[in-house]
Design a protein around this motif. Structure first.
Motif, short mmCIF file in Angstrom:
data_model
loop_
_atom_site.label_atom_id
_atom_site.label_comp_id
_atom_site.label_asym_id
_atom_site.label_seq_id
_atom_site.Cartn_x
_atom_site.Cartn_y
_atom_site.Cartn_z
N ARG A 38 1.01 -1.23 -0.05
CA ARG A 38 -0.03 -0.05 -0.12
C ARG A 38 0.87 1.15 -0.12
O ARG A 38 2.20 1.16 0.18
N PRO A 78 -7.71 4.07 4.22
CA PRO A 78 -7.72 2.87 3.25
C PRO A 78 -8.60 3.18 2.34
O PRO A 78 -8.26 2.57 1.18
N ASN A 81 -6.33 5.06 0.28
CA ASN A 81 -4.68 4.76 0.35
C ASN A 81 -3.85 5.99 0.37
O ASN A 81 -2.84 5.90 -0.18
#
Length: 331
Positions: A38, A78, A81
């Motif tokens: 990520r 998230p 991101n």
């Protein structure tokens, strides 16, 4: 003259080779979990930072690069991101501190500033993006402790204040007070990990006087009792005598109703990851971590994913972040 084994002995030998592995019967096809990289942490690379979650976002800060002791704090989203820098932690820079969340606020304290063990504590309000100093931790100044939250209250225990500890304390955000609770059921330790499942706190692993631990304990706040559970071991199959997997300076997180432990050290640094099912009291191996082996990482669970990053690989501090989909099958 050649000697031949009887047919039934040959069959037995083949069966034993196929199924009598003393180490682990889990095949590659059985192991679930897909790791993917990520967005890198946007602060400087570091180890021994803290992390906690509030709502659908995670917060990461503090730690050290081996020289500096950081005070910066960052929010991870998230859904996009992305990382966003937040208000700096108002206390002295530190590492090996603890963090937890309760009632929509984050709490951070204890740790080591390179010269002093610490016991100060602070509350973070994500709406106001503001830190407020709260009551100092009720126990001795220390680092390498663990913390978690259960039903709106925080809990902190173990660690190192010059000696390994096993005391356990509750923090009530409503009254800003610390209350000592029954001490941890296992041996004294530092570098343990902790998580919360089914309104019980789990405290496990760590080290004491150079010995690595594999034991697992839960704390029930309703009756203030500690209960020992199955050690971290390398299989859920009760028919074999599998080895315990002791480690310290690992990381732990929760996804859904299960706990996860990853990385750490037991003489060498590790990449292994295991899932704990409290309803069956069993451990299941997951796909090994996608990055390099390390100690002192951070982690958190958000939605149906777990996240692991930062940490120390030999002398290298890291700033990566990895996500695991724990129930997906690797290609």
């Amino acid at each position: 003259m050649k000697r031949f084994l009887p047919h039934w002995l040959l069959v037995l030998a083949v069966l034993c080779l196929a199924g009598c592995n003393d180490d682990d019967t889990t095949t590659t096809e059985d192991i679930l979990g897909v790791w993917s990289g990520r967005s890198q942490f946007e602060g400087l690379a570091r180890n021994a930072a803290v992390s906690f979650t509030i709502g659908d976002k995670a917060y990461v800060g503090l730690g050290t690069d081996g020289t500096s002791k950081f005070v910066d704090f960052w929010e991870y989203n998230p859904a996009t991101n992305t990382w966003t820098q937040k208000a700096d932690f108002p206390g002295v820079g530190r590492y090996l501190a603890v963090g937890f969340s309760a009632g929509g606020k984050g709490y951070v304290g204890t740790g080591y500033d390179g010269a002093n063990k610490l016991r100060d504590f602070y509350e973070y309000d994500p709406v106001a993006n503001q830190w407020t100093r709260k009551a100092d931790f009720g126990g001795s100044a220390r680092y390498g402790a663990v913390a978690l939250s259960i039903a709106g209250k925080g809990y902190l225990g173990t660690g190192f204040d010059g000696n390994a500890k096993k005391d356990f304390w509750q923090y009530d955000p409503a009254t800003d007070q610390w209350t000592q609770k029954p001490s941890f059921g296992g041996n004294k330790r530092q570098g343990a990990v902790a998580f919360t499942l089914n309104n019980q706190g789990y405290l496990l692993l760590g080290s004491d006087n150079g010995s690595y631990m594999a034991d697992v304990w839960s704390y029930d706040p309703t009756n203030e009792l500690w209960t020992q559970h199955r050690e971290l071991i390398n299989s859920t199959d009760y028919d074999y005598d599998y080895s315990a997997l002791p480690r310290a300076n690992a990381t732990a997180f929760v996804v859904g109703t299960h706990g996860f432990v990853a990385l750490g050290i037991n003489g060498s640094t590790l990449t292994s990851c295991y899932e704990y099912a409290p309803e069956a009291d069993t451990w299941t191996q997951k796909t090994s971590f996608g990055g390099v082996a390390r100690t002192y990482p951070i982690s958190f669970g958000l939605g149906d994913r777990g996240y692991v990053g930062l940490g120390l690989a030999s002398a290298l501090r890291l700033d990566d972040l990895w996500q695991i989909a724990p129930n997906e099958s690797p290609d």
